[in-house]
Write an enzyme that holds these catalytic residues in place. Structure first.
Site, PDB file in Angstrom:
ATOM      1  CB  ALA A 199       0.389   7.587  -9.440  1.00 59.71           C
ATOM      2  CG  ASP A 237      -3.897  14.387 -12.605  1.00 54.32           C
ATOM      3  OD1 ASP A 237      -4.759  13.965 -11.809  1.00 54.32           O
ATOM      4  OD2 ASP A 237      -3.064  13.634 -13.149  1.00 54.32           O
ATOM      5  N   GLY A 244       0.166  12.562 -10.172  1.00 52.81           N
ATOM      6  CA  GLY A 244      -0.547  13.827 -10.150  1.00 52.81           C
ATOM      7  C   GLY A 244       0.442  14.975 -10.182  1.00 52.81           C
TER       8      GLY A 244
HETATM    9 ZN    ZN Z   1      -5.843  12.263 -12.016  1.00 53.03          ZN
END
Ligand code: ZN
Length: 386
Positions: A144, A278, A313
């Site tokens: 991403a 994350d 994430g």
């Molecule tokens: Zn990350």
């Protein structure tokens, strides 16, 4: 400052579990652990009854971007402070604020703010430093991250980052195929910045070369790295096989199937896995539409994706990650180590943090029997109570 005596808890030290024991905190430090600790002078001491509860070293999240609507890339104190308080409510006592692949000035703003926030101090978890995720990554494994801002590893630019942020960088993620001669990794070694290999399309050999040069962590293993093939084991093959590498793991069972997590534990043992969240800014919020790293992100059933379907994430926090690991039959002591001692060791702060030991910082999480967070203590201060 108040001193704290935690009474009659199940205390998880590095090597064993002490049942029905006490833990004394004085001057922000763990000063005594054992049975029936005697306090002669009872003034200025708070007593916490931990009967039926588990007392663990506070969790350390070295890779988290944000939570409850706030992001490291907001580059302001309020955002990082709010993130620090949210994290503390999930048992995290320290973390690395993690940047994204965006334009250089934006990254510099985020880094200088991380340094400013460290100096000013936070009301929740302590900020250990910055984790730079991008821009030195692979277009082919961008996940991403915004492809428009991906660049080659650049020592001059890194020098600028470190100078402007008082060298608050703890970890830098790079795609090792972009640093074939190890020039960038060598510079990081000199600056005591850990190199984490990820968002990479590296072959097995390219990945291994980088470890020979001194890289020591693999970024969110299985995700955004060249996968395993038996004739070309890929970046993943090296991450699984090389004992010198710590493997970050997002244990939400979305980024990796439980069987893949089991496999990782079988390959690496419990000493070399670092649980990370994350997490992105929708962590702690409901499903909906958000913006992350300059891109639109849809969160549906707590799963965050950008429009092309790539995971963006997570909405995980480490208390849940630890609980998830225990569902695989791994004891809590080992699961918790993956969220405390291992990350501390991986970034060389295990002399002060990551375990319950005399003389270490009083970073403690107290869990109820169902593994939910009951209380979080950061540097000897209670920052969260259920
Ligand atoms: Zn990350």
């Amino acid at each position: 400052m108040e001193n704290i005596l935690i009474k009659n808890g199940e205390i998880y030290t590095k090597d064993k579990i002490l049942y029905d024991c006490d833990l004394l905190i004085t001057n922000s430090i763990i000063s005594e652990v054992g049975k029936n600790i005697n306090i002669n002078n009872k003034s200025n001491i708070q007593i916490i009854n931990a009967h039926g509860k588990k007392v663990l070293p506070g969790f350390i999240d070295i890779h988290t971007h944000g939570a409850i609507g706030y992001d490291t890339m907001d580059a302001n104190y309020e955002s990082l402070n709010n993130i620090s308080m949210y994290l503390a409510s999930h048992g995290i006592t320290s973390f690395c604020a993690t940047t994204m692949t965006e334009d250089i000035q934006h990254i510099i703003d985020a880094l200088t703010n991380i340094n400013y926030t460290i100096t000013k101090g936070t009301d929740g978890a302590t900020i250990l430093g910055a984790y730079l995720e991008g821009p030195f990554i692979s277009e082919k494994q961008k996940g991403a991250q915004n492809v428009n801002y991906i660049i080659k590893p650049d020592v001059k630019l890194l020098e600028k980052f470190t100078n402007l942020s008082n060298n608050c960088l703890k970890v830098i993620a790079i795609a090792p195929e972009k640093d074939p001669n190890g020039y960038f990794i060598n510079y990081c070694n000199k600056k005591n910045i850990k190199v984490s290999l990820g968002h990479t399309n590296a072959s097995y050999e390219e990945m291994k070369n980088a470890v020979d040069y001194g890289a020591s962590i693999a970024v969110h293993v299985y995700n955004a790295m060249k996968g395993f093939h038996h004739r070309e084991p890929g970046a993943l093959g090296e991450a699984l096989l090389d004992n010198r590498l710590y493997c970050e793991l997002i244990c939400d069972f979305i980024h990796s199937h439980p069987a893949a997590v089991k496999m990782l534990i079988k390959m690496k043992g419990t000493e070399k896995i670092i649980l990370i969240s994350d997490a992105m800014l929708a962590c702690g919020l409901s499903d909906g539409e958000y913006e992350f790293g300059g891109q639109k992100v849809i969160v549906d059933q707590s799963i965050a994706r950008i429009q092309n379907g790539s995971l963006a994430g997570s909405t995980l926090s480490l208390d849940k990650a630890v609980a998830n690991i225990t569902t695989l039959g791994i004891p809590l002591s080992d699961a918790a180590k993956m969220a405390s001692f291992n990350p501390a060791k991986a970034i060389n702060i295990d002399d002060k943090k990551g375990s319950i030991d005399i003389g270490k910082d009083a970073d403690i999480v107290i869990l109820d029997n169902d593994l939910s967070v009951n209380m979080t203590i950061v540097n000897g201060n209670i920052v969260y109570r259920k």
